[in-house]
Design a protein around this motif. Structure first.
Motif, PDB file in Angstrom:
ATOM      1  N   PRO A 158       0.832  -1.202   0.000  1.00 52.73           N
ATOM      2  CA  PRO A 158       0.000   0.000   0.000  1.00 52.73           C
ATOM      3  C   PRO A 158       0.867   1.252   0.000  1.00 52.73           C
ATOM      4  N   TYR A 159       0.334   2.323  -0.567  1.00 47.07           N
ATOM      5  CA  TYR A 159       1.074   3.589  -0.584  1.00 47.07           C
ATOM      6  C   TYR A 159       1.436   3.978   0.849  1.00 47.07           C
ATOM      7  N   LYS A 160       2.651   4.487   1.030  1.00 46.30           N
ATOM      8  CA  LYS A 160       3.113   4.854   2.366  1.00 46.30           C
ATOM      9  C   LYS A 160       4.027   6.058   2.242  1.00 46.30           C
ATOM     10  N   GLY A 161       3.748   7.093   3.010  1.00 45.80           N
ATOM     11  CA  GLY A 161       4.583   8.281   2.973  1.00 45.80           C
ATOM     12  C   GLY A 161       3.926   9.401   3.744  1.00 45.80           C
ATOM     13  N   GLY A 162       4.718  10.374   4.153  1.00 49.84           N
ATOM     14  CA  GLY A 162       4.264  11.394   5.076  1.00 49.84           C
ATOM     15  C   GLY A 162       3.415  12.483   4.461  1.00 49.84           C
ATOM     16  N   LEU A 163       2.891  13.326   5.355  1.00 50.47           N
ATOM     17  CA  LEU A 163       2.173  14.547   5.009  1.00 50.47           C
ATOM     18  C   LEU A 163       3.016  15.724   5.473  1.00 50.47           C
ATOM     19  N   ARG A 164       3.200  16.709   4.603  1.00 49.86           N
ATOM     20  CA  ARG A 164       4.007  17.888   4.913  1.00 49.86           C
ATOM     21  C   ARG A 164       3.122  19.123   4.859  1.00 49.86           C
ATOM     22  N   PHE A 165       3.108  19.903   5.950  1.00 42.86           N
ATOM     23  CA  PHE A 165       2.382  21.173   5.978  1.00 42.86           C
ATOM     24  C   PHE A 165       3.420  22.293   5.979  1.00 42.86           C
ATOM     25  N   HIS A 166       3.537  22.989   4.844  1.00 41.52           N
ATOM     26  CA  HIS A 166       4.564  24.028   4.732  1.00 41.52           C
ATOM     27  C   HIS A 166       4.204  24.930   3.548  1.00 41.52           C
ATOM     28  N   PRO A 167       4.486  26.226   3.643  1.00 40.75           N
ATOM     29  CA  PRO A 167       4.129  27.137   2.543  1.00 40.75           C
ATOM     30  C   PRO A 167       4.755  26.783   1.196  1.00 40.75           C
ATOM     31  N   THR A 168       5.875  26.056   1.204  1.00 43.61           N
ATOM     32  CA  THR A 168       6.540  25.717  -0.062  1.00 43.61           C
ATOM     33  C   THR A 168       5.925  24.509  -0.759  1.00 43.61           C
ATOM     34  N   VAL A 169       4.945  23.877  -0.136  1.00 42.90           N
ATOM     35  CA  VAL A 169       4.377  22.662  -0.720  1.00 42.90           C
ATOM     36  C   VAL A 169       3.610  22.984  -1.996  1.00 42.90           C
ATOM     37  N   ASN A 170       3.943  22.256  -3.055  1.00 46.10           N
ATOM     38  CA  ASN A 170       3.190  22.298  -4.305  1.00 46.10           C
ATOM     39  C   ASN A 170       3.239  20.901  -4.920  1.00 46.10           C
ATOM     40  N   GLU A 171       2.640  20.727  -6.066  1.00 46.23           N
ATOM     41  CA  GLU A 171       2.570  19.383  -6.650  1.00 46.23           C
ATOM     42  C   GLU A 171       3.949  18.823  -6.964  1.00 46.23           C
ATOM     43  N   GLY A 172       4.865  19.673  -7.441  1.00 40.44           N
ATOM     44  CA  GLY A 172       6.201  19.197  -7.782  1.00 40.44           C
ATOM     45  C   GLY A 172       6.972  18.720  -6.572  1.00 40.44           C
ATOM     46  N   VAL A 173       6.865  19.442  -5.462  1.00 41.13           N
ATOM     47  CA  VAL A 173       7.543  19.039  -4.229  1.00 41.13           C
ATOM     48  C   VAL A 173       6.990  17.701  -3.743  1.00 41.13           C
ATOM     49  N   ILE A 174       5.661  17.567  -3.757  1.00 39.44           N
ATOM     50  CA  ILE A 174       5.051  16.310  -3.300  1.00 39.44           C
ATOM     51  C   ILE A 174       5.425  15.154  -4.237  1.00 39.44           C
ATOM     52  N   LYS A 175       5.540  15.424  -5.524  1.00 38.57           N
ATOM     53  CA  LYS A 175       5.928  14.365  -6.457  1.00 38.57           C
ATOM     54  C   LYS A 175       7.378  13.930  -6.248  1.00 38.57           C
ATOM     55  N   PHE A 176       8.280  14.881  -6.001  1.00 38.54           N
ATOM     56  CA  PHE A 176       9.672  14.501  -5.740  1.00 38.54           C
ATOM     57  C   PHE A 176       9.753  13.642  -4.480  1.00 38.54           C
ATOM     58  N   LEU A 177       9.016  14.043  -3.451  1.00 41.23           N
ATOM     59  CA  LEU A 177       9.038  13.274  -2.205  1.00 41.23           C
ATOM     60  C   LEU A 177       8.430  11.890  -2.403  1.00 41.23           C
ATOM     61  N   GLY A 178       7.345  11.816  -3.153  1.00 44.21           N
ATOM     62  CA  GLY A 178       6.701  10.529  -3.402  1.00 44.21           C
ATOM     63  C   GLY A 178       7.562   9.602  -4.242  1.00 44.21           C
ATOM     64  N   PHE A 179       8.259  10.161  -5.235  1.00 45.06           N
ATOM     65  CA  PHE A 179       9.157   9.355  -6.070  1.00 45.06           C
ATOM     66  C   PHE A 179      10.292   8.771  -5.235  1.00 45.06           C
ATOM     67  N   GLU A 180      10.913   9.613  -4.402  1.00 41.33           N
ATOM     68  CA  GLU A 180      11.966   9.131  -3.507  1.00 41.33           C
ATOM     69  C   GLU A 180      11.433   8.052  -2.563  1.00 41.33           C
ATOM     70  N   GLN A 181      10.172   8.220  -2.147  1.00 39.14           N
ATOM     71  CA  GLN A 181       9.579   7.306  -1.178  1.00 39.14           C
ATOM     72  C   GLN A 181       9.443   5.887  -1.741  1.00 39.14           C
ATOM     73  N   ILE A 182       9.242   5.771  -3.044  1.00 39.57           N
ATOM     74  CA  ILE A 182       9.136   4.435  -3.658  1.00 39.57           C
ATOM     75  C   ILE A 182      10.383   3.619  -3.348  1.00 39.57           C
ATOM     76  N   LEU A 183      11.548   4.201  -3.613  1.00 37.60           N
ATOM     77  CA  LEU A 183      12.807   3.479  -3.434  1.00 37.60           C
ATOM     78  C   LEU A 183      13.163   3.365  -1.958  1.00 37.60           C
ATOM     79  N   LYS A 184      12.888   4.412  -1.190  1.00 42.19           N
ATOM     80  CA  LYS A 184      13.169   4.380   0.249  1.00 42.19           C
ATOM     81  C   LYS A 184      12.406   3.233   0.911  1.00 42.19           C
ATOM     82  N   ASN A 185      11.112   3.138   0.617  1.00 33.38           N
ATOM     83  CA  ASN A 185      10.305   2.085   1.224  1.00 33.38           C
ATOM     84  C   ASN A 185      10.766   0.705   0.787  1.00 33.38           C
TER      85      ASN A 185
END
Length: 448
Positions: A90-117
């Motif tokens: 199942p998908y697994k990864g955090g939630l970030r609350f920060h003014p810099t959050v946008n779709e690109g930031v969330i996608k970079f984090l999610g992509f990294e999360q695939i390999l990290k997990n």
């Protein structure tokens, strides 16, 4: 350099589609450079379009979050959940609350999360989410109302067998509690849908400490295997002062090192006598203060405005634990000049490509984020297991499992690097080891 034709073709597609998402492009290119010998050896990956599918999320959810502040004014933020890859769990990864959050930031984090997990060896896919909401300066009531509004929409997309979010920057125990309470109210079920929960309602001992402790376990094992060395007697520079930085400091000190810095978004403190962790915990965990207060309370400590200067402090080991791209090429050169021999990453992608080039050119021991900071999601995975069994392990049991996982990540990364001609390269090894497991699962499950 990208030289493989298949890799170049897929990266060109990513640039065309996502050219407005620099963090995502940076993350993809760094991984792709490592994967070229792998795809050359495995033509089935190209035949099954593995790379094309790997860089395209299975689902991107973007939604409005409307809430009311303490003055009665309506506020509107954007919420995101990127469900990137579910090939191994199942998908697994955090939630970030920060003014810099946008779709690109969330996608970079999610992509990294695939390999990290994947590197943790636990059955978890990759996902990430968050909002451009900033909890700083908000009352507890405002944070609660925002979290409830955020979860009202998110709840329809997640579940303990579908997608299990956790915390990330600015999403700690308070926020997870509010999010979990709202999910329970909406769905009328008590499940392990979030990790990082309070101990009273399904959380795991050692989860708060996990990313920082895991970073030090990883660094210690890499030092032992590659340098026949340890933390003992070393001077360590750490950025940040949140959970990751605090508990990396705690474990580094326990392993015999002297940590001399802490920072936040305003500046950093330098304490030549070694950071007094009880003071930092009181400032940051006790009353959510600013790190400059440390210098006001501790004789001999210095406060400096601006974050970048932390990398000019002489050290043996640097553990960046603040945010993405906090070390650029200039800062990396300063680290090398001042004696740094080891950089292991506690934050997500804290080093720019130019910084990584400096590390490699100067022979530093470099542990990339997707491997070095995997301790947080590893214990999140262990929390999921405990929730499924309806039991709790002791701190010592969970900590021992965490240490074993981090040591196995070092071993598996080095083995993968050696197999593909990159012996001793922890970055290439982490990318390869994480990727192969996911790629093989994607091939086995067909084109989805």
């Amino acid at each position: 350099m990208l030289t493989d034709e298949y890799v170049k073709k897929v990266y060109a597609q990513v640039e065309k589609r996502d050219g407005d998402q620099p963090e995502f492009l940076q993350a993809v290119r760094e991984v792709f450079e490592s994967l070229q010998p792998v795809v050359e050896k495995h033509p089935e990956y190209e035949a099954n379009g593995v790379l094309e599918r790997l860089v395209e999320p299975e689902r991107v959810v973007k939604f409005r979050v409307a809430w009311v502040d303490d003055s009665g004014k309506v506020q509107v933020n954007r919420g995101y959940r990127v469900q990137f890859n579910s090939a191994i769990g199942p998908y697994k990864g955090g939630l970030r609350f920060h003014p810099t959050v946008n779709e690109g930031v969330i996608k970079f984090l999610g992509f990294e999360q695939i390999l990290k997990n994947s590197l943790t060896t636990l059955p978890m896919g990759g996902g990430k989410g968050g909002s451009d909401f900033d909890p700083k300066g908000k009352s507890d009531a405002e944070v609660m109302r925002f979290c409830q509004a955020f979860m009202t929409e998110l709840s329809r997309h997640i579940g303990q067998f579908t997608d299990v979010p956790a915390g990330d920057i600015n999403v700690g125990a308070r926020e997870i509690g509010y999010l979990f309470g709202q999910y329970k109210r909406i769905r009328d079920e008590y499940s392990g849908v979030l990790t990082g929960k309070g101990l009273e309602f399904g959380g795991s001992l050692a989860r708060t400490e996990a990313t920082g402790y895991g970073l030090c376990y990883y660094t210690a094992e890499a030092l032992r295997v590659l340098r026949n060395d340890s933390f003992e007697g070393k001077t360590v520079v750490i950025s940040g002062s949140g959970n990751v930085a605090i508990f990396a400091t705690e474990k580094a000190q326990a392993l015999g090192a002297k940590v001399v810095t802490a920072s936040d978004s305003n500046g950093y403190v330098y304490d030549p006598n070694g950071i007094q962790l009880d003071v930092v915990k009181d400032i940051k965990l006790g009353h959510r203060g600013r790190i400059k207060e440390y210098a006001e309370r501790v004789p001999g400590a210095e406060y400096h405005e601006g974050c970048k200067g932390v990398w000019t402090v002489p050290c043996d080991i640097a553990l960046p634990c603040a945010t993405q791209n906090e070390i650029d090429g200039e800062s990396a050169e300063a680290l090398v000049k001042n004696g740094c021999k080891v950089v292991c990453e506690g934050a997500n992608m804290p080093s720019t490509p130019e910084a990584i080039e400096v590390y490699q050119k100067n022979g530093l021991l470099y542990g990339p984020a997707k491997a070095a900071n995997a301790g947080g999601v590893a214990v999140s995975g262990l929390e999921m297991s405990q929730n499924s069994y309806r039991l709790s392990w002791t701190f010592e049991e969970t900590d021992a499992k965490l240490k074993s996982i981090m040591e196995s990540i070092v071993a598996n990364s080095l083995a993968a690097a050696k197999e593909y001609g990159e012996e001793g390269d922890l970055m290439a090894g982490a990318n390869i080891a994480g990727f192969v497991k996911v790629a093989d699962a994607m091939v086995a499950q067909g084109v989805l």
